[in-house]
Every structure is written in C-alpha cells, then in structure tokens.
Design a protein around this motif. Structure first.
Motif, PDB file in Angstrom:
ATOM      1  N   TYR A  31       8.159  12.395  -0.805  1.00 29.80           N
ATOM      2  CA  TYR A  31       7.196  11.347  -0.488  1.00 29.80           C
ATOM      3  C   TYR A  31       7.699   9.990  -0.986  1.00 29.80           C
ATOM      4  CZ  TYR A  31       2.499   9.669   0.638  1.00 29.80           C
ATOM      5  OH  TYR A  31       1.437   9.019   1.206  1.00 29.80           O
ATOM      6  N   ILE A  32       8.285   9.998  -2.161  1.00 30.95           N
ATOM      7  CA  ILE A  32       8.851   8.759  -2.714  1.00 30.95           C
ATOM      8  C   ILE A  32      10.002   8.263  -1.840  1.00 30.95           C
ATOM      9  CG2 ILE A  32      10.104   7.776  -4.679  1.00 30.95           C
ATOM     10  CD1 ILE A  32       8.355   9.661  -6.466  1.00 30.95           C
ATOM     11  N   LEU A  33      10.887   9.187  -1.443  1.00 33.29           N
ATOM     12  CA  LEU A  33      12.006   8.805  -0.568  1.00 33.29           C
ATOM     13  C   LEU A  33      11.481   8.229   0.746  1.00 33.29           C
ATOM     14  CD1 LEU A  33      14.995   8.668   0.194  1.00 33.29           C
ATOM     15  CD2 LEU A  33      14.780  11.028   1.027  1.00 33.29           C
ATOM     16  N   GLY A  34      10.539   8.916   1.375  1.00 29.41           N
ATOM     17  CA  GLY A  34       9.955   8.421   2.623  1.00 29.41           C
ATOM     18  C   GLY A  34       9.314   7.060   2.434  1.00 29.41           C
ATOM     19  N   SER A  35       8.615   6.878   1.326  1.00 28.82           N
ATOM     20  CA  SER A  35       7.963   5.598   1.052  1.00 28.82           C
ATOM     21  C   SER A  35       8.978   4.487   0.831  1.00 28.82           C
ATOM     22  CB  SER A  35       7.049   5.732  -0.171  1.00 28.82           C
ATOM     23  OG  SER A  35       6.009   6.652   0.101  1.00 28.82           O
ATOM     24  N   LEU A  36      10.079   4.793   0.165  1.00 25.30           N
ATOM     25  CA  LEU A  36      11.140   3.801  -0.024  1.00 25.30           C
ATOM     26  C   LEU A  36      11.744   3.378   1.323  1.00 25.30           C
ATOM     27  CD1 LEU A  36      12.991   5.194  -3.176  1.00 25.30           C
ATOM     28  CD2 LEU A  36      11.674   3.061  -3.012  1.00 25.30           C
ATOM     29  N   ILE A  37      11.943   4.345   2.205  1.00 24.00           N
ATOM     30  CA  ILE A  37      12.488   4.038   3.534  1.00 24.00           C
ATOM     31  C   ILE A  37      11.489   3.199   4.325  1.00 24.00           C
ATOM     32  CG2 ILE A  37      13.185   5.055   5.750  1.00 24.00           C
ATOM     33  CD1 ILE A  37      14.342   7.417   4.023  1.00 24.00           C
ATOM     34  N   GLU A  38      10.216   3.569   4.284  1.00 24.64           N
ATOM     35  CA  GLU A  38       9.183   2.794   4.971  1.00 24.64           C
ATOM     36  C   GLU A  38       9.154   1.359   4.443  1.00 24.64           C
ATOM     37  OE1 GLU A  38       5.372   4.802   4.646  1.00 24.64           O
ATOM     38  OE2 GLU A  38       6.351   6.704   5.039  1.00 24.64           O
ATOM     39  N   ALA A  39       9.183   1.213   3.123  1.00 25.56           N
ATOM     40  CA  ALA A  39       9.148  -0.121   2.518  1.00 25.56           C
ATOM     41  C   ALA A  39      10.389  -0.926   2.910  1.00 25.56           C
ATOM     42  CB  ALA A  39       9.027  -0.020   1.002  1.00 25.56           C
ATOM     43  N   ALA A  40      11.555  -0.280   2.942  1.00 23.87           N
ATOM     44  CA  ALA A  40      12.785  -0.979   3.340  1.00 23.87           C
ATOM     45  C   ALA A  40      12.699  -1.449   4.788  1.00 23.87           C
ATOM     46  CB  ALA A  40      13.997  -0.069   3.142  1.00 23.87           C
ATOM     47  N   LEU A  41      12.155  -0.621   5.661  1.00 24.63           N
ATOM     48  CA  LEU A  41      11.984  -1.017   7.061  1.00 24.63           C
ATOM     49  C   LEU A  41      11.018  -2.195   7.172  1.00 24.63           C
ATOM     50  CD1 LEU A  41      11.799   2.560   8.627  1.00 24.63           C
ATOM     51  CD2 LEU A  41      13.622   0.877   9.009  1.00 24.63           C
ATOM     52  N   LEU A  42       9.956  -2.175   6.379  1.00 18.67           N
ATOM     53  CA  LEU A  42       8.985  -3.268   6.400  1.00 18.67           C
ATOM     54  C   LEU A  42       9.571  -4.560   5.830  1.00 18.67           C
ATOM     55  CD1 LEU A  42       5.823  -1.232   5.436  1.00 18.67           C
ATOM     56  CD2 LEU A  42       6.304  -2.299   7.650  1.00 18.67           C
ATOM     57  N   VAL A  43      10.392  -4.450   4.801  1.00 17.05           N
ATOM     58  CA  VAL A  43      11.076  -5.632   4.255  1.00 17.05           C
ATOM     59  C   VAL A  43      11.999  -6.219   5.324  1.00 17.05           C
ATOM     60  CG1 VAL A  43      12.828  -6.372   2.582  1.00 17.05           C
ATOM     61  CG2 VAL A  43      10.865  -5.007   1.826  1.00 17.05           C
ATOM     62  N   THR A  44      12.624  -5.354   6.107  1.00 17.59           N
ATOM     63  CA  THR A  44      13.492  -5.829   7.179  1.00 17.59           C
ATOM     64  C   THR A  44      12.680  -6.508   8.276  1.00 17.59           C
ATOM     65  OG1 THR A  44      14.987  -3.994   6.658  1.00 17.59           O
ATOM     66  CG2 THR A  44      15.398  -5.167   8.708  1.00 17.59           C
ATOM     67  N   VAL A  45      11.470  -6.012   8.552  1.00 19.28           N
ATOM     68  CA  VAL A  45      10.569  -6.699   9.493  1.00 19.28           C
ATOM     69  C   VAL A  45      10.311  -8.115   8.997  1.00 19.28           C
ATOM     70  CG1 VAL A  45       8.176  -6.806  10.340  1.00 19.28           C
ATOM     71  CG2 VAL A  45       9.421  -4.641  10.421  1.00 19.28           C
ATOM     72  N   THR A  81       0.824  -1.217   0.000  1.00 20.41           N
ATOM     73  CA  THR A  81       0.000   0.000   0.000  1.00 20.41           C
ATOM     74  C   THR A  81       0.853   1.260   0.000  1.00 20.41           C
ATOM     75  OG1 THR A  81      -0.226   0.024   2.419  1.00 20.41           O
ATOM     76  CG2 THR A  81      -1.926  -1.149   1.173  1.00 20.41           C
ATOM     77  N   ILE A  82       1.989   1.210   0.670  1.00 16.92           N
ATOM     78  CA  ILE A  82       2.883   2.370   0.697  1.00 16.92           C
ATOM     79  C   ILE A  82       3.481   2.603  -0.690  1.00 16.92           C
ATOM     80  CG2 ILE A  82       5.132   3.144   1.575  1.00 16.92           C
ATOM     81  CD1 ILE A  82       4.185   1.898   4.308  1.00 16.92           C
ATOM     82  N   ALA A  83       3.888   1.530  -1.351  1.00 12.32           N
ATOM     83  CA  ALA A  83       4.425   1.661  -2.711  1.00 12.32           C
ATOM     84  C   ALA A  83       3.355   2.205  -3.656  1.00 12.32           C
ATOM     85  CB  ALA A  83       4.942   0.312  -3.203  1.00 12.32           C
ATOM     86  N   GLY A  84       2.138   1.708  -3.533  1.00 12.51           N
ATOM     87  CA  GLY A  84       1.046   2.200  -4.375  1.00 12.51           C
ATOM     88  C   GLY A  84       0.727   3.663  -4.127  1.00 12.51           C
ATOM     89  N   GLY A  85       0.805   4.090  -2.867  1.00 14.56           N
ATOM     90  CA  GLY A  85       0.526   5.483  -2.530  1.00 14.56           C
ATOM     91  C   GLY A  85       1.596   6.445  -3.001  1.00 14.56           C
TER      92      GLY A  85
END
Length: 161
Positions: A112-126, A100-104
């Motif tokens: 916003y793209i940078l923040g979303s990439l960081i969020e996605a990277a943190l979630l991949v690490t989870v 959903t973050i990537a889609g948004g």
C-alpha cells in the motif's frame, strides 16, 4: 556492423501527458485498493460494517464515489478545459489528492505504501507539467494563428530509420 539509427521523438501535447498521468494514477489507485481485499483484516472490517474509522453506509459510499469520480473527471477535463482553468485545476486537485494519499498510507502494509508513493509521484508530475506549461512564443504561433494565411506553414520533421 556500426549501423546508427536516428529516432525522432515527437513532442507530446501537455494535455495528453497530464491525462495519461491521471489514467496511470487511477489504475494504481484501483489496484492497490483491490489488493486490500486479499487481506483478512480488511475483509473482517468490511464484514463488521467498518473501514478504518468509518462506518460503511450511504454517506461513506457516496463520499468514496465522489473521491474516485474527481480524478476520473480530471482525465477528461485535462483535455477540454481552457488552459488557464485546466492548469489551475490540475495543480490544486493533484496536490490535494497527493496529501490525502500520503495520509492514507500511514501505518499501512508495504504494498500500500509503494502504491501510494507511485500515485503521489504521478500526481507530482501532473503538477510539474501543469506548472511548466509551454508558453506561446514568436517562434511557434498559437494554434488559432496557424490557420491565418500570413502565418508560415509548419513542416513535420522526417523520421529516419
């Protein structure tokens, strides 16, 4: 001067790592959305009662609240749920949120793209830490076994320096 110092890197429980990742993701999540309020186009949409394709109303705000509450609860649940349930919940929720973050982020501004990439990277690490959760081996007894009298006592390594 050739002074060498050895540092002990203590093992961190995967629950703590995952909880810290959820916390970091939520901070980035909130700040990226907060920074959007500095944009005239976003403020104009909010003033018009719309945000993206959604009308701002009770249903929208309830949905957004649920969307934010879920990862907030994952922080706590990562610390208290049984390992099997916690691992599966973290993998499922983190993957869904990363999608959903990537889609948004599609068509958004660079911050916003940078923040979303960081969020996605943190979630991949989870997902990584949940997937690679250490298994109990003969060498390291399970926490419930450590209190038994026949289990050898574990010692804490000394820190040099």
């Amino acid at each position: 001067m050739s002074d060498t110092t050895d540092y002990q890197d203590y093992w961190i429980n995967p629950r703590i790592r995952i909880a810290a990742l959820w916390t970091s993701m939520l901070f980035v999540f909130v700040y990226v959305d907060l920074f959007s309020l500095y944009r005239a186009d976003v403020r104009a949409d909010i003033d018009a009662g719309k945000l993206f394709a959604f009308t701002i109303g009770q249903g929208f705000l309830l949905g957004v609240t649920i969307y934010v509450v879920v990862p907030s609860l994952m922080l706590f649940l990562s610390l208290v749920l049984r390992v099997r349930v916690m691992r599966m919940a973290n993998m499922i929720v983190a993957i869904l949120y990363a999608i959903t973050i990537a889609g948004g982020a599609i068509g958004e501004w660079n911050y916003y793209i940078l923040g979303s990439l960081i969020e996605a990277a943190l979630l991949v690490t989870v997902v990584y830490y949940a997937w690679t959760w250490p298994k109990v081996t003969d060498a390291v007894p399970a926490p419930s076994d450590q209190s038994r009298p026949d289990t050898p006592e574990r010692t804490t390594p000394k820190v040099h320096g």
